[in-house]
Design an enzyme around this catalytic site. Structure first.
Site, mmCIF file in Angstrom:
data_model
loop_
_atom_site.group_PDB
_atom_site.id
_atom_site.type_symbol
_atom_site.label_atom_id
_atom_site.label_comp_id
_atom_site.label_asym_id
_atom_site.label_seq_id
_atom_site.Cartn_x
_atom_site.Cartn_y
_atom_site.Cartn_z
ATOM 1 N N HIS A 262 22.690 38.220 13.867
ATOM 2 C CA HIS A 262 23.652 37.821 13.269
ATOM 3 C C HIS A 262 23.231 38.574 11.801
ATOM 4 O O HIS A 262 24.056 39.444 11.149
ATOM 5 C CB HIS A 262 24.203 37.070 12.778
ATOM 6 C CG HIS A 262 25.074 36.137 12.095
ATOM 7 N ND1 HIS A 262 25.380 36.131 11.061
ATOM 8 C CD2 HIS A 262 26.407 36.419 12.429
ATOM 9 C CE1 HIS A 262 26.216 35.534 10.190
ATOM 10 N NE2 HIS A 262 27.339 36.274 11.054
ATOM 11 N N HIS B 249 34.028 37.330 2.386
ATOM 12 C CA HIS B 249 33.083 36.669 3.496
ATOM 13 C C HIS B 249 31.262 37.173 2.762
ATOM 14 O O HIS B 249 30.866 36.711 3.401
ATOM 15 C CB HIS B 249 33.594 37.922 4.578
ATOM 16 C CG HIS B 249 32.919 38.066 5.850
ATOM 17 N ND1 HIS B 249 31.173 39.003 6.119
ATOM 18 C CD2 HIS B 249 32.413 36.730 7.033
ATOM 19 C CE1 HIS B 249 31.301 37.687 7.590
ATOM 20 N NE2 HIS B 249 31.500 37.545 7.821
ATOM 21 N N ASN C 170 33.476 31.728 23.883
ATOM 22 C CA ASN C 170 33.930 32.556 23.454
ATOM 23 C C ASN C 170 35.004 33.364 24.128
ATOM 24 O O ASN C 170 35.537 33.975 23.514
ATOM 25 C CB ASN C 170 32.383 33.992 24.362
ATOM 26 C CG ASN C 170 31.084 33.437 23.382
ATOM 27 O OD1 ASN C 170 31.650 33.494 22.075
ATOM 28 N ND2 ASN C 170 29.927 34.690 24.043
ATOM 29 N N ARG D 204 25.410 43.485 18.150
ATOM 30 C CA ARG D 204 25.569 42.436 19.204
ATOM 31 C C ARG D 204 26.410 42.370 20.385
ATOM 32 O O ARG D 204 26.256 42.248 21.173
ATOM 33 C CB ARG D 204 25.480 41.452 18.117
ATOM 34 C CG ARG D 204 25.399 39.578 19.332
ATOM 35 C CD ARG D 204 25.202 38.490 18.529
ATOM 36 N NE ARG D 204 26.285 37.936 18.064
ATOM 37 C CZ ARG D 204 27.307 37.924 17.112
ATOM 38 N NH1 ARG D 204 26.717 38.183 15.413
ATOM 39 N NH2 ARG D 204 28.296 37.408 17.516
#
Length: 721
Positions: free
Chosen positions: A620, A463, A72, A592
């Site tokens: 997600h 997307h 990350n 998140r």
């Protein structure tokens, strides 16, 4: 503009007049009402690190969280930090979302990132590595080895490692070599025995070899040596006749964000391939070195790489802990989470005779909502597309593909469908960050099979997660639609939490047909019935829903807003939530990652609660739920509350209408936001506090474990019936 049957009730069409409200209300909101998005992202990665530090978690899972943290942070530097630096260097240093100069934010990021990386290294050295050793998995240093082990490893080095090593000298005849981004390297100082002259050499640790070399194995106990330690202790083989004076590991991070001017580019794939080549040579933005590196070597690296002292990170222990992902191959289920086995969604389960389910027949009975990874991707989304590819009554398949695996059965189903004579459209987003090269490869594979491949709209990333199957039934064309919150990727579907809605509803079918036609042709301007579509309409649609809750609260009617996203950054959405809170609307935000919203500020956001849940699965899905005076309006889809999603991407939310599905989504929200559920709570100054233990000292409810239990209970209940 949006035209939506629910929104039409007393609100009219979305036009510019509806949103002059924001300017009227801004004066009632404090000036410093947002949290810095970059600092908020670092706080998210700190939450990942806190999982690695938790001794109650299985130790191999803790090692995995350390690897996730490292991965990350690499991406954060390659994209976010690189973007800030680019804005500074080009003179486009517009203020950040909190009105600060990028240079100030960069300084804060550097300080916080240094602290986090030191904490990350300490978590490995002091906590996780000893815990692994106690469980029989030892990561050794060279001095921990016996003579026989060293001899055996030398044979391995000679046969498997030495042939692929490429030492590069630095002297007047050999300029300083190019250092690739994220590669692990050894900086070596040597002395020429003949001349007495000191030289410098760089050696790249081969990334294709296992990071941890097995030393010995006995039953469940296994011992490993990091590859760079093995190489470092055999440098004399690489520099015969030279005296090895010193060696240290280092690692460079480069700017790897891709920028393409699409309106000036005739062939997008060729332009992207050229840009990917340029990415490899992006400017350095971070240099990680071992804490014992001598000043002479460090000064040389700083000078040759043209990097500042602020961008140097001295770290104890091994660099690049992404290598801990390699430990996943260890077969020790006792050191991992107890397995969750995905179930087949109730609607798609085999019949009494265990015959293969007819996906289309199941969808004809009513909308089907599937929750991954608790419910299987393979027996729902994948089965849907594979059945469509084989079904002689299916005439056409249209699908968006943002990220998928190279060996994906989804891609193969589209190829099979095209080869059997069906019309197949694949809208491939080749600009999906860090997946560009893979997407180019299988986009060309699809084209060769006869699939109509298009690359979306100029200036926009596609997307949204959409699939449309056109089937002829009794002389009539029926549309079978799937709208999801996650990618059509069988691999990530096992670790990403997502929802997908299957429906035969004519409104959704017409919406998707128009949307696909516009994506393969011209700009999105049409009206939609059950969809909210970005970039033109989605933000406006959500603002209207939020404002309706605000007005209902002012009128004394019940009101409630619940939003689950990966990131909450968009100022217009945040301001609308602040105004709703001021009107007394309870607002629950489940996020998140990044959150720029400040909850719990008196007079502004005291009615807003923000929670975050991290665990074995990556949360997600995106959910938007509005009370609507007792007639809940609930949407799922692909959009986060960020500028890029709402302004520069094609996104789609679909309204969930089946009462059972609405209840399932609201019940999930209630579980996540409950004080009895383990989560992180956001405070008004941006501090996240973990709540994982009750007042009695017992662990709070793990939402993901509880959700799996609930899903399995539903399946057992059906079996009993």
């Amino acid at each position: 503009m949006i035209e939506h049957e629910v929104l039409d009730a007393g609100l009219g069409d979305a036009d510019d007049d509806d949103f002059e409200l924001s300017e009227t209300f801004d004066s009632q909101l404090p000036e410093h009402r947002y949290l810095d998005r970059e600092v908020s992202w670092l706080a998210f990665n700190q939450r990942v690190l806190e999982l690695a530090e938790d001794p109650r978690l299985p130790v191999l899972e803790r090692a995995n969280f350390l690897a996730i943290f490292a991965s990350n942070l690499d991406e954060f530097f390659m994209v976010r930090v690189a973007g800030l630096k680019r804005r500074i260097l080009t003179g486009l240093a517009v203020p950040t979302n909190v009105g600060r100069a990028p240079q100030e934010v960069l300084s804060d990021i550097s300080a916080e990132a240094h602290t986090l990386q030191l904490r990350h290294a300490a978590a490995w050295t002091n906590d996780v590595m000893p815990a692994l050793a106690a469980a029989g998995i030892e990561i050794l240093g060279w001095n921990d080895l016996g003579d026989e082990e060293r001899d055996r490893l030398y044979e391995y080095f000679q046969s498997q490692v030495f042939p692929v090593l490429m030492p590069l000298a630095v002297d007047p005849a050999h300029p300083f070599p190019y250092i690739s981004g994220l590669s692990l390297n050894l900086a070596i100082r040597i002395r020429n025995a003949r001349t007495g002259r000191q030289e410098f050499a760089r050696l790249k640790v081969p990334p294709m070899l296992p990071r941890f070399v097995e030393v010995s194995r006995e039953g469940e106990s296994v011992r490993y040596l990091p590859l760079e330690y093995l190489i470092a202790n055999h440098l004399s083989d690489l520099f015969p006749g030279m005296e090895i004076l010193d060696h240290h590991a280092f690692r460079l991070t480069r700017n790897e964000d891709v920028v393409i001017e699409e309106d000036e580019t005739e062939n997008l794939i060729q332009a992207l391939e050229a840009e990917l080549l340029r990415r490899r040579f992006g400017p350095p933005i971070r240099l990680e070195v071992t804490e014992d590196m001598d000043e002479l070597t460090l000064d040389l690296l700083i000078k040759e790489l043209d990097i500042t002292d602020q961008e140097v990170y001295r770290l104890p222990g091994p660099l690049d802990l992404r290598g801990l992902f390699d430990l996943s191959r260890i077969d020790r289920p006792d050191l991992r989470y107890k397995p969750h086995v995905p179930t087949t969604a109730t609607a798609f389960q085999p019949g009494d005779n265990n015959e293969r389910p007819d996906i289309f027949a199941s969808i004809r009975k009513g909308d089907v909502l599937v929750h991954h990874p608790y419910e299987s991707f393979a027996t729902s989304v994948q089965a849907f597309l594979e059945q469509a590819a084989k079904d002689p009554h299916v005439l056409a398949i249209k699908q968006t593909l943002y990220r998928t695996s190279g060996d994906s059965p989804i891609v193969q189903a589209l190829i099979d469908a095209a080869e059997s004579g069906k019309q197949v459209l694949a809208l491939v987003e080749i600009k999906a960050r860090f997946d560009e090269a893979n997407n180019i490869v299988w986009a060309r594979k699809l084209e060769k099979a006869g699939v109509h491949v298009v690359y979306g709209l100029v200036g926009l990333k596609t997307h949204c997660k959409l699939a449309l199957v056109i089937r002829q039934e009794g002389g009539v064309l029926r549309s079978y639609s799937h709208v999801g919150t996650g990618n059509y990727n069988p691999k990530t579907s096992r670790i990403y939490e997502d929802f997908g809605l299957f429906t035969i509803d004519d409104q959704v079918g017409r919406d998707l047909t128009r949307l696909f036609n516009e994506l393969s042709g011209y700009a999105i301007e049409k009206k939609f019935k059950r969809l909210l579509v970005a970039p033109l309409h989605l933000r406006k649609g959500l603002l209207r829903q939020i404002d309706r809750e605000r007005r209902n609260a002012l009128d004394g009617k019940p009101a409630h807003i619940r939003i689950k996203v990966n990131s909450m950054v968009d100022e217009q959405i945040i301001d609308a939530l602040y105004r709703a809170s001021q009107a007394g609307v309870p607002v629950e935000v489940w996020v998140r990652g990044i959150c720029s919203l400040k909850p719990g500020v008196e007079g502004m956001s005291e009615n807003i609660t923000v929670r975050s849940i991290l665990g074995r699965y990556l949360e997600h899905s995106r959910i938007f739920a509005f009370h609507n005076n007792g007639d809940p309006q609930v949407y799922i889809g692909s959009a986060d509350m960020m500028h890029r999603n709402l302004d520069r991407r094609v996104e789609a939310l679909v309204r969930v209408v089946a009462p059972a599905h609405v209840k399932e989504l609201l019940d999930l929200f209630s579980l996540a936001m409950a004080d009895t559920t383990s989560s992180w709570w956001l405070g008004p100054e941006g501090e996240w506090t973990r709540h994982s233990l009750g007042e009695d000292g017992r662990p709070l409810v793990d939402m993901q474990d509880k959700t799996m239990t609930n899903v399995q209970r539903r399946r057992r209940a059906r079996a009993v019936r």
